[in-house]
Design a protein around this motif. Structure first.
Motif, PDB file in Angstrom:
ATOM      1  N   PRO A  87      -7.382   0.316  -1.461  1.00  0.00           N
ATOM      2  CA  PRO A  87      -6.548   1.297  -0.750  1.00  0.00           C
ATOM      3  C   PRO A  87      -5.743   0.615   0.356  1.00  0.00           C
ATOM      4  O   PRO A  87      -6.186  -0.365   0.952  1.00  0.00           O
ATOM      5  CB  PRO A  87      -7.561   2.270  -0.142  1.00  0.00           C
ATOM      6  N   ILE A  88      -4.571   1.153   0.622  1.00  0.00           N
ATOM      7  CA  ILE A  88      -3.731   0.652   1.698  1.00  0.00           C
ATOM      8  C   ILE A  88      -3.564   1.776   2.718  1.00  0.00           C
ATOM      9  O   ILE A  88      -3.062   2.849   2.392  1.00  0.00           O
ATOM     10  CB  ILE A  88      -2.359   0.180   1.172  1.00  0.00           C
ATOM     11  N   TYR A  89      -4.022   1.517   3.932  1.00  0.00           N
ATOM     12  CA  TYR A  89      -3.902   2.467   5.034  1.00  0.00           C
ATOM     13  C   TYR A  89      -2.723   2.021   5.887  1.00  0.00           C
ATOM     14  O   TYR A  89      -2.699   0.902   6.383  1.00  0.00           O
ATOM     15  CB  TYR A  89      -5.181   2.492   5.868  1.00  0.00           C
ATOM     16  N   ILE A  90      -1.767   2.913   6.065  1.00  0.00           N
ATOM     17  CA  ILE A  90      -0.508   2.583   6.724  1.00  0.00           C
ATOM     18  C   ILE A  90      -0.353   3.417   7.993  1.00  0.00           C
ATOM     19  O   ILE A  90      -0.664   4.605   8.008  1.00  0.00           O
ATOM     20  CB  ILE A  90       0.683   2.894   5.792  1.00  0.00           C
ATOM     21  N   TYR A  91       0.148   2.766   9.044  1.00  0.00           N
ATOM     22  CA  TYR A  91       0.502   3.541  10.240  1.00  0.00           C
ATOM     23  C   TYR A  91       1.655   2.870  10.967  1.00  0.00           C
ATOM     24  O   TYR A  91       1.953   1.698  10.767  1.00  0.00           O
ATOM     25  CB  TYR A  91      -0.703   3.719  11.178  1.00  0.00           C
ATOM     26  N   ASP A  92       2.325   3.649  11.787  1.00  0.00           N
ATOM     27  CA  ASP A  92       3.355   3.151  12.700  1.00  0.00           C
ATOM     28  C   ASP A  92       3.201   3.944  13.999  1.00  0.00           C
ATOM     29  O   ASP A  92       2.112   4.450  14.277  1.00  0.00           O
ATOM     30  CB  ASP A  92       4.759   3.247  12.096  1.00  0.00           C
ATOM     31  N   ALA A  96       7.392   8.103  10.467  1.00  0.00           N
ATOM     32  CA  ALA A  96       8.586   7.917   9.639  1.00  0.00           C
ATOM     33  C   ALA A  96       8.593   6.591   8.882  1.00  0.00           C
ATOM     34  O   ALA A  96       8.880   6.556   7.690  1.00  0.00           O
ATOM     35  CB  ALA A  96       9.842   8.041  10.496  1.00  0.00           C
ATOM     36  N   LEU A  97       8.287   5.491   9.556  1.00  0.00           N
ATOM     37  CA  LEU A  97       8.260   4.186   8.877  1.00  0.00           C
ATOM     38  C   LEU A  97       7.135   4.118   7.856  1.00  0.00           C
ATOM     39  O   LEU A  97       7.272   3.483   6.812  1.00  0.00           O
ATOM     40  CB  LEU A  97       8.092   3.043   9.883  1.00  0.00           C
ATOM     41  N   SER A  98       6.035   4.764   8.148  1.00  0.00           N
ATOM     42  CA  SER A  98       4.910   4.787   7.212  1.00  0.00           C
ATOM     43  C   SER A  98       5.313   5.460   5.908  1.00  0.00           C
ATOM     44  O   SER A  98       4.958   4.992   4.822  1.00  0.00           O
ATOM     45  CB  SER A  98       3.710   5.522   7.822  1.00  0.00           C
ATOM     46  N   ALA A  99       6.061   6.544   5.997  1.00  0.00           N
ATOM     47  CA  ALA A  99       6.515   7.256   4.796  1.00  0.00           C
ATOM     48  C   ALA A  99       7.446   6.382   3.972  1.00  0.00           C
ATOM     49  O   ALA A  99       7.317   6.308   2.745  1.00  0.00           O
ATOM     50  CB  ALA A  99       7.220   8.550   5.190  1.00  0.00           C
ATOM     51  N   ARG A 100       8.353   5.688   4.627  1.00  0.00           N
ATOM     52  CA  ARG A 100       9.262   4.783   3.913  1.00  0.00           C
ATOM     53  C   ARG A 100       8.493   3.644   3.252  1.00  0.00           C
ATOM     54  O   ARG A 100       8.787   3.251   2.125  1.00  0.00           O
ATOM     55  CB  ARG A 100      10.306   4.216   4.870  1.00  0.00           C
TER      56      ARG A 100
END
Length: 133
Positions: A87-92, A96-100
């Protein structure tokens, strides 16, 4: 036509563009990733690749403990270092950048994508912060 009509039309147009942009980000997020609460994010982050998609200087100043710097501006060059089997956990800062990022990774064949709801802005868990002198 009075100046007030022109001003109202311009303001309405700006508002419409902002709303459409927000809607686009929400749809992109919903299609590409699952939104996780802080609790869900903390529960699963030990078994995931946690990436911070803000710029490196922002990452160095403050980031979630255990995260890797993965600037969105360099994503096209470095995304291949991510494993597709984890799994890749993304945050900013917000989301908005996470969605992109999630949308880009989905198009490249990544499927296990998760975004932190509220981003670092609302994070209350452990962080690493550069102390100012």
């Amino acid at each position: 036509m009075s100046i007030w009509w022109v001003i109202n039309i311009v303001l309405f147009s700006i508002l419409a563009v902002m709303l459409l942009s927000s809607l686009r980000v929400r749809l992109m997020t919903r299609r590409s990733a699952t939104i996780l609460t802080q609790e869900e994010f903390q529960e699963g982050m030990r078994k995931a690749q946690v990436i911070d998609v803000r710029e490196r200087d922002e990452f160095k100043a403050k980031h979630i403990l255990g995260a890797r710097s993965f600037p969105y501006t360099q994503l096209k060059e470095i995304y291949v270092s991510l494993r597709k089997d984890q799994p890749i956990y993304i945050y900013d800062q917000s989301r908005a950048l996470s969605a992109r990022t999630a949308n880009f990774l989905r198009k490249k064949g990544y499927t296990n994508l998760f975004i932190l709801k509220g981003g670092l802005e609302e994070w209350t868990g452990k962080i690493k912060e550069k102390k100012l002198d």
